[in-house]
Design an enzyme around this catalytic site. Structure first.
Site, PDB file in Angstrom:
ATOM      1  N   LYS A   1       5.591  14.366  -4.282  1.00  0.00           N
ATOM      2  CA  LYS A   1       5.165  13.139  -4.950  1.00  0.00           C
ATOM      3  C   LYS A   1       3.647  12.971  -4.825  1.00  0.00           C
ATOM      4  CE  LYS A   1       4.359   8.885  -4.026  1.00  0.00           C
ATOM      5  NZ  LYS A   1       3.425   8.561  -5.095  1.00  0.00           N
TER       6      LYS A   1
ATOM      7  N   GLU B   1      -0.275  13.372   8.429  1.00  0.00           N
ATOM      8  CA  GLU B   1      -1.740  13.518   8.436  1.00  0.00           C
ATOM      9  C   GLU B   1      -2.280  12.174   7.982  1.00  0.00           C
ATOM     10  OE1 GLU B   1      -3.204  15.994   9.637  1.00  0.00           O
ATOM     11  OE2 GLU B   1      -1.943  17.762   9.349  1.00  0.00           O
TER      12      GLU B   1
ATOM     13  N   CYS C   1     -10.365  12.109   5.106  1.00  0.00           N
ATOM     14  CA  CYS C   1      -9.856  11.714   6.416  1.00  0.00           C
ATOM     15  C   CYS C   1     -10.704  12.299   7.535  1.00  0.00           C
ATOM     16  CB  CYS C   1      -8.404  12.147   6.548  1.00  0.00           C
ATOM     17  SG  CYS C   1      -8.160  13.836   6.039  1.00  0.00           S
TER      18      CYS C   1
ATOM     19  N   GLU D   1     -11.423   2.568   9.781  1.00  0.00           N
ATOM     20  CA  GLU D   1     -11.704   3.553   8.737  1.00  0.00           C
ATOM     21  C   GLU D   1     -12.141   2.844   7.449  1.00  0.00           C
ATOM     22  OE1 GLU D   1      -8.374   5.732   6.985  1.00  0.00           O
ATOM     23  OE2 GLU D   1      -9.580   7.545   7.219  1.00  0.00           O
TER      24      GLU D   1
HETATM   25  P1  TAP Z   1      -1.299   5.519   1.223  1.00  0.00           P
HETATM   26  O1  TAP Z   1      -1.325   4.213   0.566  1.00  0.00           O
HETATM   27  O2  TAP Z   1      -0.718   5.624   2.569  1.00  0.00           O
HETATM   28  O3  TAP Z   1      -0.568   6.504   0.194  1.00  0.00           O
HETATM   29  C1  TAP Z   1      -0.332   7.859   0.452  1.00  0.00           C
HETATM   30  C2  TAP Z   1       0.857   8.331  -0.341  1.00  0.00           C
HETATM   31  O4  TAP Z   1       2.002   7.653   0.144  1.00  0.00           O
HETATM   32  C3  TAP Z   1       0.783   8.020  -1.831  1.00  0.00           C
HETATM   33  O5  TAP Z   1       1.416   9.069  -2.554  1.00  0.00           O
HETATM   34  C4  TAP Z   1       1.610   6.754  -1.941  1.00  0.00           C
HETATM   35  O6  TAP Z   1       2.180   6.556  -3.222  1.00  0.00           O
HETATM   36  C5  TAP Z   1       2.683   7.024  -0.919  1.00  0.00           C
HETATM   37  N1  TAP Z   1       3.333   5.817  -0.414  1.00  0.00           N
HETATM   38  C6  TAP Z   1       2.882   4.536  -0.455  1.00  0.00           C
HETATM   39  N2  TAP Z   1       3.795   3.710   0.080  1.00  0.00           N
HETATM   40  C7  TAP Z   1       4.836   4.475   0.476  1.00  0.00           C
HETATM   41  C8  TAP Z   1       6.064   4.199   1.116  1.00  0.00           C
HETATM   42  N3  TAP Z   1       6.421   2.962   1.475  1.00  0.00           N
HETATM   43  N4  TAP Z   1       6.907   5.230   1.385  1.00  0.00           N
HETATM   44  C9  TAP Z   1       6.572   6.492   1.059  1.00  0.00           C
HETATM   45  N5  TAP Z   1       5.426   6.811   0.439  1.00  0.00           N
HETATM   46  C10 TAP Z   1       4.552   5.825   0.169  1.00  0.00           C
HETATM   47  O7  TAP Z   1      -2.726   6.150   1.416  1.00  0.00           O
HETATM   48  P2  TAP Z   1      -3.836   6.390   0.311  1.00  0.00           P
HETATM   49  O8  TAP Z   1      -4.460   5.078  -0.006  1.00  0.00           O
HETATM   50  O9  TAP Z   1      -3.243   7.175  -0.773  1.00  0.00           O
HETATM   51  O10 TAP Z   1      -4.873   7.338   1.115  1.00  0.00           O
HETATM   52  C11 TAP Z   1      -5.853   6.831   1.929  1.00  0.00           C
HETATM   53  C12 TAP Z   1      -5.500   6.984   3.387  1.00  0.00           C
HETATM   54  O11 TAP Z   1      -4.915   8.259   3.660  1.00  0.00           O
HETATM   55  C13 TAP Z   1      -6.679   6.923   4.305  1.00  0.00           C
HETATM   56  O12 TAP Z   1      -6.367   6.125   5.409  1.00  0.00           O
HETATM   57  C14 TAP Z   1      -6.911   8.362   4.761  1.00  0.00           C
HETATM   58  O13 TAP Z   1      -7.526   8.577   5.961  1.00  0.00           O
HETATM   59  C15 TAP Z   1      -5.564   8.902   4.756  1.00  0.00           C
HETATM   60  N6  TAP Z   1      -5.618  10.341   4.488  1.00  0.00           N
HETATM   61  C16 TAP Z   1      -5.459  11.197   5.533  1.00  0.00           C
HETATM   62  C17 TAP Z   1      -5.553  12.544   5.308  1.00  0.00           C
HETATM   63  C18 TAP Z   1      -5.352  13.496   6.423  1.00  0.00           C
HETATM   64  S1  TAP Z   1      -5.315  15.050   6.058  1.00  0.00           S
HETATM   65  N7  TAP Z   1      -5.202  13.132   7.656  1.00  0.00           N
HETATM   66  C19 TAP Z   1      -5.794  13.037   4.060  1.00  0.00           C
HETATM   67  C20 TAP Z   1      -5.954  12.152   3.027  1.00  0.00           C
HETATM   68  C21 TAP Z   1      -5.856  10.792   3.261  1.00  0.00           C
HETATM   69  P3  TAP Z   1       1.509   5.628  -4.372  1.00  0.00           P
HETATM   70  O14 TAP Z   1       0.151   5.278  -3.879  1.00  0.00           O
HETATM   71  O15 TAP Z   1       1.530   6.492  -5.565  1.00  0.00           O
HETATM   72  O16 TAP Z   1       2.408   4.451  -4.506  1.00  0.00           O
END
Ligand code: TAP
Length: 453
Positions: free
Chosen positions: A155, A230, A264, A355
């Site tokens: 996804k 992650e 991240c 963050e």
């Molecule tokens: P999230 O809001 O956590 O979303 C990540 C993924 O999870 C998206 O595909 C999202 O789908 C999905 N998701 C949202 N709610 C969910 C739920 N209740 N159950 C299952 N899946 C769900 O994070 P983001 O805003 O995309 O990314 C930013 C954050 O990710 C930052 O804090 C960053 O540090 C962290 N990040 C960490 C890493 C590593 S490698 N450690 C890499 C990248 C990002 P939708 O958004 O499509 O609804």
């Protein structure tokens, strides 16, 4: 929830495409196809799975430019970075194409027979990907998972589904069987949650925020399902007085502003030994001002826009009451632009601990080596970090003292697909990449064969 969602170009704020939003029944159908495909896939000789993954890698290689252009359009990544990312996907596939023939078990001495272990695939693996590095993070999950004999349902984030969707098509073009690798577009609360709750998804890989990751882990615990997480980071770039200050300052913008800080591993805190604090800031200012922010399609661009209007307002919120030392520049116009910003912070400030996930870096002074380690660890996170010093003993001591999963000395490297990657504390659980990643998509089976007549 409507049946489609709109994908937007973050550099122009213009809509690109409408994408279908899968519901629970469609997600279940993809999982059911994956169950069937996985049986056949796991039964293939290892060399056949290796060849299939190499074929997939070759098709990705042939589409690097197309994938890169899609990432520029959908994610606002500078074209040079996007080309690197697309090539990286092919390299990750090639690397794990070597795994099927190397997943050896053990033969353990026992009385009265033969005892051997097998690395059995979990079955179907659900991979949930964030919007910041849509292609690369997807490949860190799907390549080793497939290599180990699993099927994958993936996804992408709703903000950035285009390259993952294209990779799903390229897998089919390369000859991977129907249902083996399916990209399911839709919301996290529906598709992502179904990966967590569906009994036929036997492992989940989640990359994203710590808050959602914690919920995903809790859901997986209820299903007794292993999960790799992650999550976020607040990584420290520690600069000692004995370091090559010119080099440390010149490289600091790239370590935090790459991908507009939406990384991240961003070194979003610069900790500088007090005796060289002023000198370091003098060197940092021109480096930040030279950081080229602009049209991601331009080959010279180093940083594009933020991903969305709402994310931009979240990032801007971190500057409320913050002491801004200096800023770089950003274009005017409709995209979600944000100028690189350097903030002078005090310990305990929100900007020094939370963050931001944007192009904002907090600079703080420290007194000595012990203080540097204490300050670096003064966060819930523990993903990455850098240590700048010419003193070898200090480099070793500090790299052992900082509680982070991925550190580099006198550089800012975080990701090589053949070395392990992942976070400590609230930055994650488990490791991706490296020599052992395919094994992490298997569970050990022990079989005893009695030999007594
Ligand atoms: P999230 O809001 O956590 O979303 C990540 C993924 O999870 C998206 O595909 C999202 O789908 C999905 N998701 C949202 N709610 C969910 C739920 N209740 N159950 C299952 N899946 C769900 O994070 P983001 O805003 O995309 O990314 C930013 C954050 O990710 C930052 O804090 C960053 O540090 C962290 N990040 C960490 C890493 C590593 S490698 N450690 C890499 C990248 C990002 P939708 O958004 O499509 O609804």
């Amino acid at each position: 929830m409507s049946a489609t969602f709109t994908v937007v170009n973050p550099a122009t704020a213009q809509p690109i495409r409408e994408i279908a939003r899968a519901d629970e029944a469609q997600t279940d159908a993809a999982i059911a196809r994956a169950v069937v495909a996985q049986w056949a896939w796991a039964s293939l000789p290892p060399v056949a799975r290796a060849d299939a993954l190499r074929a997939f890698a070759r098709v990705v290689e042939a589409h690097v430019e197309e994938l890169a252009q899609l990432e520029v359009l959908n994610s606002g990544h500078p074209i040079g970075s996007a080309r690197w990312e697309a090539s990286h996907v092919a390299q990750v596939l090639n690397f794990y194409a070597g795994a099927p023939e190397r997943l050896s078990g053990q033969q353990i001495p026992v009385a009265g027979g033969l005892d051997v272990t097998f690395h059995e695939p979990y079955g179907v693996v659900g991979i949930i990907v964030p919007w910041n590095f849509p292609m690369t993070i997807a490949s860190w999950g799907f390549a080793p998972a497939l290599a180990a004999g699993n099927a994958v349902v993936l996804k992408p984030a709703e903000l950035t589904p285009l390259t993952a969707m294209r990779l799903g098509e390229l897998a089919r073009e390369a000859g991977l069987p129907d249902g083996l690798f399916t990209v399911v577009t839709g919301s996290g609360s529906v598709v992502g949650q179904r990966f967590v709750s569906h009994p036929d998804v036997r492992k989940v890989v989640f990359t994203g925020s710590t808050s959602v990751g914690t919920d995903v882990a809790a859901g997986c615990a209820r299903e007794l399902k292993p999960v790799t997480l992650e999550l976020g980071g607040k990584s420290a770039n520690i600069v000692f007085a004995d370091a090559d200050l010119e080099k440390a300052a010149a490289s600091a913008p790239g370590a935090v502003f790459d991908n507009a800080g939406q990384d991240c591993c961003a070194r979003s805190r610069i900790l500088v030994e007090r005796s060289v604090y002023d000198r370091f800031l003098e060197l940092l200012e021109p480096a930040v001002q030279a950081w080229r922010v602009g049209d991601p399609a331009d080959e010279r661009t180093e940083m594009g826009p933020l991903i969305s209007a709402s994310h931009r307002s979240t990032v801007a919120g971190f500057l409320d009451g913050a002491k801004v030392a200096f800023r770089g520049s950003a274009p005017e116009g409709d995209g979600f632009w944000f100028a690189p910003t350097v903030v002078l912070a005090d310990r305990g400030d929100r900007i020094a601990r939370d963050e931001v996930f944007g192009p904002v870096v907090a600079v703080l002074p420290f007194d000595d080596e012990a203080d540097a380690i204490r300050l670096a660890n003064d966060t819930i996170y523990g993903l990455a970090g850098s240590i700048w010093t010419e003193n070898l003993g200090r480099a070793v001591r500090v790299s052992r003292g900082v509680k982070s999963g991925v550190l580099s000395v006198n550089s800012h490297s975080s990701v090589r697909y053949w070395t392990p990657f992942g976070g400590m504390k609230a930055s994650g659980l488990g490791r991706e990449l490296g020599p052992d990643a395919a094994e992490h998509f298997t569970e050990t089976k022990n079989v005893f064969f009695a030999t007594e007549a």
